[in-house]
Design a protein around this motif. Structure first.
Motif, short mmCIF file in Angstrom:
data_model
loop_
_atom_site.label_atom_id
_atom_site.label_comp_id
_atom_site.label_asym_id
_atom_site.label_seq_id
_atom_site.Cartn_x
_atom_site.Cartn_y
_atom_site.Cartn_z
N ALA A 1 -3.08 -7.63 -12.62
CA ALA A 1 -2.84 -7.23 -11.24
C ALA A 1 -1.75 -8.10 -10.62
O ALA A 1 -1.61 -9.28 -10.93
CB ALA A 1 -4.13 -7.35 -10.43
N PHE A 2 -0.99 -7.48 -9.72
CA PHE A 2 0.09 -8.20 -9.07
C PHE A 2 -0.47 -9.18 -8.04
O PHE A 2 -1.61 -9.07 -7.59
CB PHE A 2 1.04 -7.21 -8.39
N ALA A 3 0.35 -10.15 -7.66
CA ALA A 3 -0.05 -11.17 -6.71
C ALA A 3 0.69 -10.99 -5.39
O ALA A 3 1.63 -10.19 -5.29
CB ALA A 3 0.23 -12.57 -7.28
N PHE A 4 0.28 -11.75 -4.38
CA PHE A 4 0.92 -11.68 -3.07
C PHE A 4 2.39 -12.08 -3.16
O PHE A 4 3.25 -11.49 -2.50
CB PHE A 4 0.17 -12.60 -2.10
N ALA A 5 2.70 -13.09 -3.98
CA ALA A 5 4.08 -13.52 -4.13
C ALA A 5 4.96 -12.43 -4.75
O ALA A 5 6.16 -12.35 -4.46
CB ALA A 5 4.15 -14.79 -4.98
N ASP A 6 4.38 -11.57 -5.59
CA ASP A 6 5.15 -10.48 -6.19
C ASP A 6 5.58 -9.47 -5.13
O ASP A 6 6.67 -8.91 -5.20
CB ASP A 6 4.33 -9.80 -7.28
N VAL A 7 4.72 -9.22 -4.14
CA VAL A 7 5.09 -8.30 -3.06
C VAL A 7 6.20 -8.91 -2.22
O VAL A 7 7.16 -8.23 -1.85
CB VAL A 7 3.86 -7.97 -2.20
N ARG A 8 6.09 -10.19 -1.91
CA ARG A 8 7.15 -10.85 -1.14
C ARG A 8 8.48 -10.83 -1.89
O ARG A 8 9.54 -10.65 -1.28
CB ARG A 8 6.74 -12.30 -0.84
N ARG A 9 8.41 -11.00 -3.18
CA ARG A 9 9.64 -10.98 -3.98
C ARG A 9 10.29 -9.60 -3.95
O ARG A 9 11.52 -9.47 -3.89
CB ARG A 9 9.32 -11.41 -5.41
N ALA B 1 2.76 -0.11 -8.15
CA ALA B 1 2.42 -1.50 -7.84
C ALA B 1 3.57 -2.42 -8.25
O ALA B 1 4.25 -2.17 -9.25
CB ALA B 1 1.15 -1.91 -8.59
N PRO B 2 3.82 -3.49 -7.49
CA PRO B 2 4.85 -4.45 -7.90
C PRO B 2 4.52 -5.08 -9.24
O PRO B 2 3.36 -5.28 -9.59
CB PRO B 2 4.83 -5.49 -6.77
N LYS B 3 5.55 -5.38 -10.00
CA LYS B 3 5.34 -6.00 -11.31
C LYS B 3 4.97 -7.46 -11.15
O LYS B 3 5.53 -8.18 -10.32
CB LYS B 3 6.62 -5.88 -12.16
N LEU C 1 0.81 -1.21 0.00
CA LEU C 1 0.00 0.00 0.00
C LEU C 1 0.85 1.27 0.00
O LEU C 1 0.49 2.27 -0.62
CB LEU C 1 -0.92 0.00 1.23
N LYS C 2 1.97 1.23 0.71
CA LYS C 2 2.79 2.42 0.88
C LYS C 2 3.78 2.64 -0.25
O LYS C 2 4.58 3.58 -0.20
CB LYS C 2 3.53 2.34 2.22
#
Length: 436
Positions: A392-400, A380-382, A375-376
Motif C-alpha cells: 500500500a502507498f504511504a502519505f509521503a507518496d501522495v505528497r510526492r 493509487a500512487p506508487k 481519493l479522487k
C-alpha cells in the motif's frame, strides 16, 4: 482531479484578497519538505510575489486573523468526500488526543499535561498543547486512511479553581470530543459509529452524543478491564409487582471471562493492518453497567494466552467488522504523525491564540486535502519503497505525486507573458524538487 482545482474549490469561502495567501500556505505545508514555519513558506514562494502587494507582514496578519471561516471550509471539504465516507452504510469517526511540547514564554493555550507515552528517560509531564481531534475513517485504494475534520485545544483546569467549584464538563476532553463529533456528524446524513480507545470509550460521552444526535450514534472501543458486565435479564411470563430488572446475573471480571470464552473461539480472515490475517475471537451479547445499554463484547485471543477485549453499543456489528474497524483506528495515530512531523505543525513559532489555532487548523486541512486528492485519483500512487509486508502507498507518496503535478506549473500568475512564465517555471522547479 488536479490538486490546484481541489484547492480552488476549498478556498472559495476565503475572501478574494486573502485567497492567494491561504492557498500558498496550504501548498507550502503539503509540498515544502515538512517545514511548517510561515517564514519558511514565504521564503520559498517569495519569488512568485515580486511586483505584488503580498508581503511577509500580510502572511502573519492572515495567520493572526480571527475571522477565518473554518466552519464553511470544513463543509466544503465534506462536500468533496461525501461519496467516499460511507463504510458498510456507516460513517466511521475516530477521536483521540495528542500532546506535544512547546518551548518559550507567553504561548497561548499551553499547560502541563500527563504524557502516558513518555519514554523511560523522559518526564511523565509535558509543557505544551493537548489537541483533541476527530477524523473520518475510510478506505482509500485498498488501505485505510484518517482524514482530520476538526480539532480543539484542551487546557487543563486550575487545581485551585477545581477545588472551589466543579469543572465545566464541556471544557473537559470528553466535552470537547462530544462537540467535535456533533459537528462532523451533522455534515453527513449517515448512521455514525465512533471508534475510540478505552479512555474516550465511556458512558458519559455516549449518552451525550445520543442526547444530541439520537440513537443512530454508536460507539466502538476497547473494553476496560475494570468494566462490570451483566447477563441479559430474563423475561418472565408472569412478572411480579414493580419495575422489571434491567440486568441479569453479574458476569466474572473481564480477564476471567476472556479465559472462559476461549473454548468458544473461532478463526476467520480479517483485514487488519494492510492485509488479510487469521484472527481467533469469541463474542457474546450482554449488559454494560457503565454504558447502561445492551453491548456486544468480542475477545481477540492471542497465541500467548492473553485476549484483547472490544466493546460496541451496536449489536448488529459482526465480530470481524468490530476487529477491522478498531484496527483502522490506529490511522488517527498515524495522522498525528503526519500533521506534526511530516506537514510540520511542530515547527510553528506562533504565540497568540488566533495564530496558534489557525496554524494547526491549516496543518489538519493540508493532511485532509492530500488524502482527498488521493481519493479522487483513478489509480493509487506508487509506493517508493515497497516491502514484503504491504504494498500500500504511504502519505509521503501522495505528497510526492502532488509535487510532481505542480512542478513547473504557474499557479498564481495566469495570463502572464511568456518570458515571465519561463521564469516562474524555473522558480517552481527549484521550489518543488525537495518536496516530500
Amino acid at each position: 482531479m488536479k490538486f490546484q482545482e481541489l484547492l480552488d474549490r476549498i478556498a472559495e469561502p476565503v475572501p478574494a484578497y486573502r485567497r492567494t495567501i491561504f492557498k500558498t500556505i496550504v501548498l507550502g505545508l503539503v509540498v515544502c519538505n515538512g517545514n511548517g514555519m510561515i517564514s519558511a513558506i514565504f521564503r520559498r514562494f517569495a519569488g512568485l510575489f515580486v511586483g505584488t502587494d503580498i508581503t511577509r507582514k500580510r502572511f502573519y496578519t492572515f495567520l493572526n486573523s480571527g475571522k477565518i471561516a473554518w466552519t464553511c471550509i470544513w463543509r466544503r471539504v465534506a462536500e468533496q468526500i461525501r461519496e467516499y465516507v460511507a463504510v458498510d452504510g456507516r460513517l466511521l469517526l475516530a477521536v483521540d488526543d495528542t500532546t506535544y511540547g512547546k518551548t518559550g514564554k507567553k504561548i497561548s493555550g499551553c499547560g502541563i499535561h500527563h504524557d502516558h507515552a513518555a519514554k523511560q528517560n523522559c518526564s511523565r509531564w509535558i509543557f505544551g498543547h493537548c489537541r483533541v481531534a476527530v477524523g473520518t475513517l475510510l478506505r482509500c485504494h485498498g488501505r485505510w486512511a484518517c482524514l482530520p475534520m476538526g480539532q480543539q485545544n484542551f487546557v487543563p483546569a486550575d487545581k485551585t479553581e477545581e477545588k472551589k467549584k466543579k469543572t465545566d464538563w464541556s471544557k473537559t476532553k470528553n466535552g470537547i470530543a462530544a462537540r467535535l463529533l456533533q459537528f462532523v456528524t451533522r455534515l453527513f446524513d449517515l448512521p455514525t459509529l465512533v471508534v475510540c480507545d478505552s479512555w474516550f470509550g465511556n458512558g458519559s460521552l455516549l449518552r451525550e452524543l445520543r442526547r444530541t444526535l439520537g440513537v443512530q450514534v454508536h460507539m466502538l472501543s476497547r473494553l476496560r478491564v475494570s468494566c462490570v458486565l451483566y447477563q441479559m435479564p430474563e423475561r418472565k411470563k408472569n412478572p411480579g409487582r414493580g419495575r422489571p430488572s434491567k440486568y441479569g446475573e453479574r458476569l466474572p471480571d473481564v480477564k476471567s471471562l476472556a479465559a472462559k470464552m476461549r473454548d468458544r473461539a473461532r478463526t476467520e480472515k480479517v483485514f487488519m493492518y494492510g492485509r488479510e490475517r487469521d484472527c481467533t475471537f469469541s463474542e457474546l451479547v450482554c449488559m454494560s453497567k457503565a454504558w447502561k445499554c445492551r453491548v456486544k463484547i468480542v475477545f481477540v485471543h492471542r497465541a500467548n494466552g492473553t485476549a484483547f477485549p472490544l466493546i460496541a453499543s451496536d449489536t448488529e456489528l459482526t465480530a470481524a467488522q468490530m476487529i477491522e474497524y478498531y484496527a483502522a483506528r490506529w490511522k488517527i495515530e498515524s495522522g498525528f504523525k503526519e500533521i506534526k512531523h511530516e506537514i510540520g505543525a511542530l515547527d510553528s513559532q506562533c504565540r497568540n491564540e488566533n495564530a496558534v489555532e489557525n496554524h494547526f487548523n491549516l496543518s489538519c486541512l493540508a493532511v485532509t486535502l492530500t488524502w482527498v486528492y488521493a481519493l479522487k485519483q483513478t489509480d493509487a500512487p506508487k509506493r517508493r519503497h515497497p516491502n514484503r509486508n504491504t504494498g500500500a502507498f504511504a502519505f509521503a507518496d501522495v505528497r510526492r505525486k502532488i509535487a510532481a503535478e505542480l512542478e513547473g506549473t504557474p499557479i498564481f500568475h495566469k495570463g502572464c507573458p511568456e518570458p515571465v512564465k519561463r521564469a516562474i517555471k524555473f522558480v517552481m522547479t527549484a521550489l518543488f524538487r525537495p518536496a516530500a
